[in-house]
Design an enzyme around this catalytic site. Structure first.
Site, PDB file in Angstrom:
ATOM      1  N   THR A 144       4.255   2.593   5.595  1.00 49.58           N
ATOM      2  CA  THR A 144       2.858   2.153   5.637  1.00 49.58           C
ATOM      3  C   THR A 144       2.096   3.045   6.597  1.00 49.58           C
ATOM      4  O   THR A 144       2.627   3.410   7.652  1.00 49.58           O
ATOM      5  CB  THR A 144       2.718   0.680   6.082  1.00 49.58           C
ATOM      6  OG1 THR A 144       1.354   0.430   6.432  1.00 49.58           O
ATOM      7  CG2 THR A 144       3.574   0.327   7.289  1.00 49.58           C
ATOM      8  N   ASP A 164       4.901  -4.651   6.100  1.00 49.30           N
ATOM      9  CA  ASP A 164       5.447  -5.939   6.571  1.00 49.30           C
ATOM     10  C   ASP A 164       5.551  -6.987   5.463  1.00 49.30           C
ATOM     11  O   ASP A 164       6.515  -7.752   5.412  1.00 49.30           O
ATOM     12  CB  ASP A 164       4.693  -6.471   7.798  1.00 49.30           C
ATOM     13  CG  ASP A 164       3.232  -6.751   7.537  1.00 49.30           C
ATOM     14  OD1 ASP A 164       2.693  -6.254   6.520  1.00 49.30           O
ATOM     15  OD2 ASP A 164       2.617  -7.463   8.350  1.00 49.30           O
ATOM     16  N   ARG A 186      -5.389  -2.160   8.700  1.00 51.52           N
ATOM     17  CA  ARG A 186      -5.319  -3.618   8.521  1.00 51.52           C
ATOM     18  C   ARG A 186      -5.619  -4.314   9.850  1.00 51.52           C
ATOM     19  O   ARG A 186      -6.669  -4.093  10.383  1.00 51.52           O
ATOM     20  CB  ARG A 186      -3.968  -4.020   7.946  1.00 51.52           C
ATOM     21  CG  ARG A 186      -4.068  -5.336   7.171  1.00 51.52           C
ATOM     22  CD  ARG A 186      -2.794  -5.704   6.518  1.00 51.52           C
ATOM     23  NE  ARG A 186      -2.671  -5.087   5.206  1.00 51.52           N
ATOM     24  CZ  ARG A 186      -1.835  -5.511   4.275  1.00 51.52           C
ATOM     25  NH1 ARG A 186      -1.040  -6.519   4.525  1.00 51.52           N
ATOM     26  NH2 ARG A 186      -1.801  -4.942   3.115  1.00 51.52           N
ATOM     27  N   ASP A 243      -0.175   2.092   8.395  1.00 48.37           N
ATOM     28  CA  ASP A 243      -0.698   1.270   9.492  1.00 48.37           C
ATOM     29  C   ASP A 243       0.116   1.358  10.783  1.00 48.37           C
ATOM     30  O   ASP A 243      -0.392   1.047  11.854  1.00 48.37           O
ATOM     31  CB  ASP A 243      -0.779  -0.203   9.067  1.00 48.37           C
ATOM     32  CG  ASP A 243      -1.662  -0.420   7.850  1.00 48.37           C
ATOM     33  OD1 ASP A 243      -2.539   0.426   7.605  1.00 48.37           O
ATOM     34  OD2 ASP A 243      -1.470  -1.430   7.141  1.00 48.37           O
ATOM     35  N   GLY A 253       0.843  -1.204   0.000  1.00 44.47           N
ATOM     36  CA  GLY A 253       0.000   0.000   0.000  1.00 44.47           C
ATOM     37  C   GLY A 253       0.873   1.248   0.000  1.00 44.47           C
ATOM     38  O   GLY A 253       1.830   1.326   0.767  1.00 44.47           O
ATOM     39  N   ARG A 268       1.056  -4.890  -5.563  1.00 40.97           N
ATOM     40  CA  ARG A 268       1.140  -6.148  -4.819  1.00 40.97           C
ATOM     41  C   ARG A 268       1.399  -7.213  -5.874  1.00 40.97           C
ATOM     42  O   ARG A 268       0.734  -7.243  -6.906  1.00 40.97           O
ATOM     43  CB  ARG A 268      -0.144  -6.388  -4.038  1.00 40.97           C
ATOM     44  CG  ARG A 268      -0.336  -5.324  -2.962  1.00 40.97           C
ATOM     45  CD  ARG A 268      -1.262  -5.761  -1.860  1.00 40.97           C
ATOM     46  NE  ARG A 268      -1.105  -4.918  -0.686  1.00 40.97           N
ATOM     47  CZ  ARG A 268      -1.858  -3.855  -0.406  1.00 40.97           C
ATOM     48  NH1 ARG A 268      -2.832  -3.520  -1.200  1.00 40.97           N
ATOM     49  NH2 ARG A 268      -1.636  -3.151   0.689  1.00 40.97           N
ATOM     50  N   ASP A 277       2.360  -0.664  11.920  1.00 41.00           N
ATOM     51  CA  ASP A 277       2.158  -1.975  12.534  1.00 41.00           C
ATOM     52  C   ASP A 277       3.439  -2.819  12.552  1.00 41.00           C
ATOM     53  O   ASP A 277       3.373  -4.043  12.589  1.00 41.00           O
ATOM     54  CB  ASP A 277       1.048  -2.744  11.781  1.00 41.00           C
ATOM     55  CG  ASP A 277       1.359  -2.905  10.303  1.00 41.00           C
ATOM     56  OD1 ASP A 277       2.316  -2.292   9.813  1.00 41.00           O
ATOM     57  OD2 ASP A 277       0.626  -3.664   9.627  1.00 41.00           O
TER      58      ASP A 277
HETATM   59  P1  ADP Z   1       2.720  -4.268   2.660  1.00 44.76           P
HETATM   60  O1  ADP Z   1       4.143  -4.289   2.284  1.00 44.76           O
HETATM   61  O2  ADP Z   1       2.111  -2.893   2.608  1.00 44.76           O
HETATM   62  O3  ADP Z   1       2.446  -4.987   3.956  1.00 44.76           O
HETATM   63  P2  ADP Z   1       1.690  -6.592   1.216  1.00 44.76           P
HETATM   64  O4  ADP Z   1       1.535  -7.428   2.432  1.00 44.76           O
HETATM   65  O5  ADP Z   1       0.608  -6.629   0.211  1.00 44.76           O
HETATM   66  O6  ADP Z   1       1.886  -5.046   1.523  1.00 44.76           O
HETATM   67  O7  ADP Z   1       3.055  -7.038   0.515  1.00 44.76           O
HETATM   68  C1  ADP Z   1       3.540  -6.363  -0.626  1.00 44.76           C
HETATM   69  C2  ADP Z   1       4.236  -7.316  -1.531  1.00 44.76           C
HETATM   70  O8  ADP Z   1       5.383  -7.875  -0.862  1.00 44.76           O
HETATM   71  C3  ADP Z   1       3.434  -8.534  -1.971  1.00 44.76           C
HETATM   72  O9  ADP Z   1       2.544  -8.256  -3.008  1.00 44.76           O
HETATM   73  C4  ADP Z   1       4.531  -9.460  -2.440  1.00 44.76           C
HETATM   74  O10 ADP Z   1       5.009  -9.096  -3.707  1.00 44.76           O
HETATM   75  C5  ADP Z   1       5.630  -9.177  -1.395  1.00 44.76           C
HETATM   76  N1  ADP Z   1       5.559 -10.200  -0.332  1.00 44.76           N
HETATM   77  C6  ADP Z   1       4.664 -10.277   0.677  1.00 44.76           C
HETATM   78  N2  ADP Z   1       4.871 -11.388   1.417  1.00 44.76           N
HETATM   79  C7  ADP Z   1       5.918 -12.047   0.857  1.00 44.76           C
HETATM   80  C8  ADP Z   1       6.613 -13.252   1.138  1.00 44.76           C
HETATM   81  N3  ADP Z   1       6.257 -14.035   2.152  1.00 44.76           N
HETATM   82  N4  ADP Z   1       7.644 -13.614   0.331  1.00 44.76           N
HETATM   83  C9  ADP Z   1       8.010 -12.831  -0.703  1.00 44.76           C
HETATM   84  N5  ADP Z   1       7.387 -11.676  -1.022  1.00 44.76           N
HETATM   85  C10 ADP Z   1       6.367 -11.274  -0.266  1.00 44.76           C
HETATM   86  O1  F6P Z   2      -1.503  -1.424   4.445  1.00 45.66           O
HETATM   87  C1  F6P Z   2      -2.069  -0.199   4.089  1.00 45.66           C
HETATM   88  C2  F6P Z   2      -3.550  -0.355   3.828  1.00 45.66           C
HETATM   89  O2  F6P Z   2      -4.063   0.921   3.479  1.00 45.66           O
HETATM   90  C3  F6P Z   2      -4.357  -0.948   4.977  1.00 45.66           C
HETATM   91  O3  F6P Z   2      -4.632  -0.007   5.990  1.00 45.66           O
HETATM   92  C4  F6P Z   2      -5.572  -1.450   4.245  1.00 45.66           C
HETATM   93  O4  F6P Z   2      -6.168  -2.539   4.932  1.00 45.66           O
HETATM   94  C5  F6P Z   2      -5.020  -1.909   2.937  1.00 45.66           C
HETATM   95  O5  F6P Z   2      -3.784  -1.241   2.746  1.00 45.66           O
HETATM   96  C6  F6P Z   2      -5.923  -1.635   1.767  1.00 45.66           C
HETATM   97  O6  F6P Z   2      -5.354  -2.181   0.638  1.00 45.66           O
HETATM   98  P1  F6P Z   2      -5.896  -1.925  -0.851  1.00 45.66           P
HETATM   99  O7  F6P Z   2      -5.346  -0.599  -1.274  1.00 45.66           O
HETATM  100  O8  F6P Z   2      -5.319  -3.047  -1.618  1.00 45.66           O
HETATM  101  O9  F6P Z   2      -7.383  -1.907  -0.786  1.00 45.66           O
END
Ligand code: ADP
Ligand code: F6P
Length: 332
Positions: free
Chosen positions: A126, A103, A172, A128, A11, A72, A130
């Protein structure tokens, strides 16, 4: 260290742009070449690379979102996908990578360090807030101010109509945004996933508040709240909508629900977000110059530092109960 790459993932968050600017200009200051990667990890797999210069990050310090675009990418979670990414980075002569994200993105950093000789470090980006080991993630301050602005506006109309409003904010699985903006915005009740509550408790407080002469009731609820609702599917997954229905049913009071949604992710970064992002970007380059890998930049007690990525994504930190209790006392 000659050539580094930078990407934003997950995000987007206000402050990612000042972080990119800082990474690029600090790296160039230390005579490194910088490659920008578009669309997060997807860009690594598809070799969506472009050279970055001082001018590439001109006029972005004030802009929300991310000029590198974010995504993502499911393919990066697979070994095959990551192999393509490593091959592309090798072909381009990239020695190190800076990932700005949450994360999930940091899990990607861990994988890169474990599976390749590319040195990867992370910057927490982020709304969040978190992640463990850091008081602060880039974007959270701007998001809190956006939420506060919304609370203030809703308070005006809530008071005029003597209504109850449920305001759902992002985060989240974390209640951080709801807790902090609930305190700052004077919400009557703050509902977060980390603290159990019953709808009856909420309704009782609303009723008592109106009896004591309150002209409105503002309930701030985090999107991650699941209990005590049996099934959120009929509410499109929204705990705010479910809570609004319950309050109407139990109290008969006129209740409105506002789901703040993605407006919380936009906007020009605040001074704090820009300052922390600028400091964090420079620190990421320092870490790489020191030969470090698998680290995340942190911000604690007004100091920039670092921790192991594994520690940052371990969910050790929970809600600050002192702040929760204070918000409760102040809203009586
Ligand atoms: P954020 O980084 O905001 O928490 P996501 O959880 O959607 O957002 O993770 C972002 C991207 O990081 C994912 O779309 C993926 O490409 C990569 N990612 C997440 N988890 C893993 C993992 N376990 N191993 C490798 N890449 C990951
Ligand atoms: O991680 C950032 C965040 O904005 C969260 O607060 C929320 O749950 C999520 O991303 C929303 O994701 P998307 O933009 O894919 O709807």
């Amino acid at each position: 260290m000659k050539k580094i790459a930078v990407l934003t993932s997950g995000g987007d968050a206000p402050g990612m742009n000042p972080a990119i600017r800082s990474v690029v200009r600090t790296a160039i200051y230390y005579n490194m070449e910088v490659v920008g990667v578009k669309h997060g990890y997807k860009g690594l797999i598809e070799k969506d690379f472009f050279p970055m210069h001082r001018g590439s990050v001109a006029d972005i310090v004030q802009r929300g979102g991310t000029i590198l675009l974010s995504a993502r990418c499911e393919e990066f979670k697979t070994k095959e996908g990551r192999k393509k990414a490593y091959a592309n980075m090798k072909e381009e002569g990239i020695d190190a990578l800076v990932v700005i994200g949450g994360d999930g993105s940091l899990k990607g950093v861990q994988k890169i360090n474990a599976e390749s000789d590319i040195k990867a470090v992370g910057i927490p980006g982020t709304i969040d807030n978190d992640l463990s080991c850091t008081d602060y993630t880039i974007g959270v301050d701007t998001a809190m101010n956006t939420i506060l602005d919304a609370i203030n506006k809703i308070r005006d109309t809530a008071t005029s109509h003597e209504r109850t409003f449920v305001i759902e904010c992002m985060g989240r699985d974390s209640g951080y945004l709801a807790l902090m903006t609930g305190l700052a915005g004077g919400a009557e009740y703050i509902l977060v996933p980390e603290i159990d509550f019953t709808p009856q408790q909420v309704c009782d407080k609303i009723t008592q508040g109106f009896k004591r002469g309150k002209l409105h009731s503002l309930i701030l609820i985090a999107e991650g709240v699941k209990a005590p609702f049996a099934d959120l599917s009929e509410y499109n997954g929204s705990p705010g909508m479910a809570m609004g229905d319950l309050i109407r049913e139990k109290t008969g009071m006129e209740t409105r629900v506002t789901v703040l949604g993605h407006l919380q992710r936009g906007g020009s970064p605040t001074a704090t977000d820009r300052i922390v992002a600028s400091r964090m970007g420079a620190k990421a380059i320092d870490l790489l110059l020191e030969g470090k890998r698998d680290k995340m930049v942190t911000y604690k007690d007004n100091s920039i530092g670092c921790c192991a990525v594994a520690d940052a994504i371990e969910k050790t930190e929970t809600i600050n109960m002192d702040i929760y209790k204070l918000a409760n006392i102040l809203s009586m």
